[in-house]
Design an enzyme around this catalytic site. Sequence first.
Site, PDB file in Angstrom:
ATOM      1  N   THR A 137      29.229   3.921   0.963  1.00 37.77           N
ATOM      2  CA  THR A 137      30.349   4.779   1.382  1.00 37.77           C
ATOM      3  C   THR A 137      29.957   6.236   1.256  1.00 37.77           C
ATOM      4  O   THR A 137      30.014   7.102   2.142  1.00 37.77           O
ATOM      5  CB  THR A 137      31.600   4.804   0.403  1.00 37.77           C
ATOM      6  OG1 THR A 137      32.288   3.593   0.499  1.00 37.77           O
ATOM      7  CG2 THR A 137      32.797   5.826   1.014  1.00 37.77           C
ATOM      8  N   SER A 176      34.859   1.706   9.450  1.00 31.10           N
ATOM      9  CA  SER A 176      34.805   1.492   7.832  1.00 31.10           C
ATOM     10  C   SER A 176      33.522   1.528   7.472  1.00 31.10           C
ATOM     11  O   SER A 176      32.508   1.322   8.148  1.00 31.10           O
ATOM     12  CB  SER A 176      35.577   0.174   7.307  1.00 31.10           C
ATOM     13  OG  SER A 176      35.028   0.128   5.991  1.00 31.10           O
ATOM     14  N   ASN A 178      32.188  -0.560   5.693  1.00 31.06           N
ATOM     15  CA  ASN A 178      31.845  -1.660   5.818  1.00 31.06           C
ATOM     16  C   ASN A 178      31.109  -2.512   7.070  1.00 31.06           C
ATOM     17  O   ASN A 178      30.870  -3.356   7.110  1.00 31.06           O
ATOM     18  CB  ASN A 178      32.673  -2.521   5.269  1.00 31.06           C
ATOM     19  CG  ASN A 178      33.256  -2.302   3.597  1.00 31.06           C
ATOM     20  OD1 ASN A 178      32.658  -1.475   2.968  1.00 31.06           O
ATOM     21  ND2 ASN A 178      34.416  -2.662   3.252  1.00 31.06           N
ATOM     22  N   THR A 223     -14.774 -23.104  -3.126  1.00 28.47           N
ATOM     23  CA  THR A 223     -13.459 -23.441  -3.555  1.00 28.47           C
ATOM     24  C   THR A 223     -13.505 -23.653  -4.989  1.00 28.47           C
ATOM     25  O   THR A 223     -14.407 -24.012  -5.651  1.00 28.47           O
ATOM     26  CB  THR A 223     -13.299 -25.240  -2.979  1.00 28.47           C
ATOM     27  OG1 THR A 223     -14.168 -25.985  -3.613  1.00 28.47           O
ATOM     28  CG2 THR A 223     -13.391 -25.215  -1.268  1.00 28.47           C
ATOM     29  N   SER A 354     -15.870   5.427 -12.689  1.00 24.65           N
ATOM     30  CA  SER A 354     -15.643   5.354 -14.361  1.00 24.65           C
ATOM     31  C   SER A 354     -15.957   7.097 -14.653  1.00 24.65           C
ATOM     32  O   SER A 354     -16.803   7.770 -14.302  1.00 24.65           O
ATOM     33  CB  SER A 354     -16.905   4.369 -14.750  1.00 24.65           C
ATOM     34  OG  SER A 354     -16.800   4.595 -16.177  1.00 24.65           O
ATOM     35  N   SER A 355     -15.103   7.175 -15.633  1.00 23.95           N
ATOM     36  CA  SER A 355     -15.455   8.465 -16.525  1.00 23.95           C
ATOM     37  C   SER A 355     -16.712   8.351 -17.443  1.00 23.95           C
ATOM     38  O   SER A 355     -16.975   9.444 -18.008  1.00 23.95           O
ATOM     39  CB  SER A 355     -14.213   8.850 -17.110  1.00 23.95           C
ATOM     40  OG  SER A 355     -13.933   7.943 -18.242  1.00 23.95           O
ATOM     41  N   LYS A 360     -21.100   3.734 -11.295  1.00 25.23           N
ATOM     42  CA  LYS A 360     -20.018   2.599 -11.073  1.00 25.23           C
ATOM     43  C   LYS A 360     -19.343   3.040 -10.063  1.00 25.23           C
ATOM     44  O   LYS A 360     -18.404   3.954  -9.833  1.00 25.23           O
ATOM     45  CB  LYS A 360     -19.530   2.258 -12.432  1.00 25.23           C
ATOM     46  CG  LYS A 360     -18.490   1.142 -12.353  1.00 25.23           C
ATOM     47  CD  LYS A 360     -17.923   0.610 -13.543  1.00 25.23           C
ATOM     48  CE  LYS A 360     -17.272  -0.595 -13.641  1.00 25.23           C
ATOM     49  NZ  LYS A 360     -16.003  -0.442 -13.122  1.00 25.23           N
TER      50      LYS A 360
END
Length: 507
Positions: A137, A176, A178, A223, A354-355, A360
């Site tokens: 509404t 409405s 709805n 697989t 990476s830090s 990396k």
Amino acid sequence: NILLKIEIMEQNLSRETRTESDLIGSREVPADALYGVQTLRGIENFRISKFHLNEYPLFINALAITKMGAAVANYELGLLTKEQVDAILKAFKMKQNSKSVYSVEQVDAILKACKEILEGEHHEQFPVDMIQGGAGTTTNMNANEVIANRALELMGHQRGEYQYCSPNDHVNRSQSTNDAYPTAIHLGMYYTHLKLVKHFSELIEAFQKKATLFAHIIKMGRTQLEDAVPMTLGQTFNGFASILRDEIKNLDFAAQDFLTVNMGATAIGTGITAEPEYAEKCIEALRKITGWDIKLAEDLVGATSDTSAMVGYSSAMRRVAVKMNKICNDLRLLASGPRCGLGEINLPAMQPGSSIMPGKVNPVIPEVMNQVSYKVIGNDLCVAMSGEAAQMELNAMEPVMAQCCFESADLLMNGFDTLRTLCIDGITANEEVCRRYVHDSIGVVTALNPVIGYKNSTKIAKEALETGRGVYELVLEHGILSKKDLDTILKPENMIKPVKLDIKSNK
């Protein structure tokens, strides 16, 4: 742009107010706001999420189209003036009906206000939370108030002078929440679907281009993460493209349900407060405005509480997410390393990984698509549970269902574009690595199985595992096949598709 507009709007809203009243009482609304008292209450009551209506422009446009269709139907039934409807008829080149109880001015103004919304104006005036009580509404009234107040301006009146054009009596006439709200959700999601498929198709095409580029590169298939049999890298990427392409048909099928709406149902499906023929005329107007094959639900009572269109489309998006998750996991495995993993392909290096670990680089783009997939799957669970929550003649949980569906589609589109432009387009193959794995693999013995038999194949595979020697040299050493026959069987083109070989084993 929307967030900037909202910020500017909040800064520029005058300290002056206008008084508006509703069932609960009177409130002071900022004089410069296009929305009214019921939207204001919604803003105050539903501080739930960071997902606001103005972040979903296709939904706002769908609300405007829904109101346009209603205005045209009301005008043709003589319930709105020609002035109220005239603008939209001109905008969409519809035939006017001479009969009208509404003034031309009213109809013209309402349609012009809706057209401005479709052109991207006033979207900042839709600040309500997507997640709200009241079965939508607040959203419906937000649209009614914005359209009514803009129409008043176009008619030369002040905002809030609702005696000339009312959010309820004129913009919401014969409706409405709805029926107007779920219709807008359906139209907004269909617009979103068309956009989603376009982005999806571009991603599929990117996979297909890589399939063509890598068609000559022999590699090992796997697989259960174990060596299986040879294939080409092109076949891997073609597999990605094909399983995704299948989902376009599934999305299209699910989206067709959005073209069936319940306009004219009003409160519970009985059509109370709407006139005969209103529903049919509204549907016809919506068809003309959108160009889509929009249909009226056969049973409006059943349709008003039924949210299966959102349930179905959310499920279709979940299927896409599941497949995207598998593909991104494969990309991460194929690119793992670069020296201690599979390393068969290279993903574009997008940022340091990476830090603390120099050099990396992480597969950040597939990783973010994985997370998008998880979010879409989670949203689908919310949609399913909310769809189950319908009670009697309405489902009050539609707002969160709509938010989840729109959000999932947006996430997928952003994910598709990010994955395509920052990852798939830049993938390269480590051809020599792929070839070496095939040469060293025990899995090639499977290609020999039809010729030398399962017992001999098992014997060779076991010895190769125990000694670390290659299948090729062991077959020759045991005199099972001649070198010529062995080379024929193990040609790459003979191992990646069904072939008929007239070769017999020596043992």
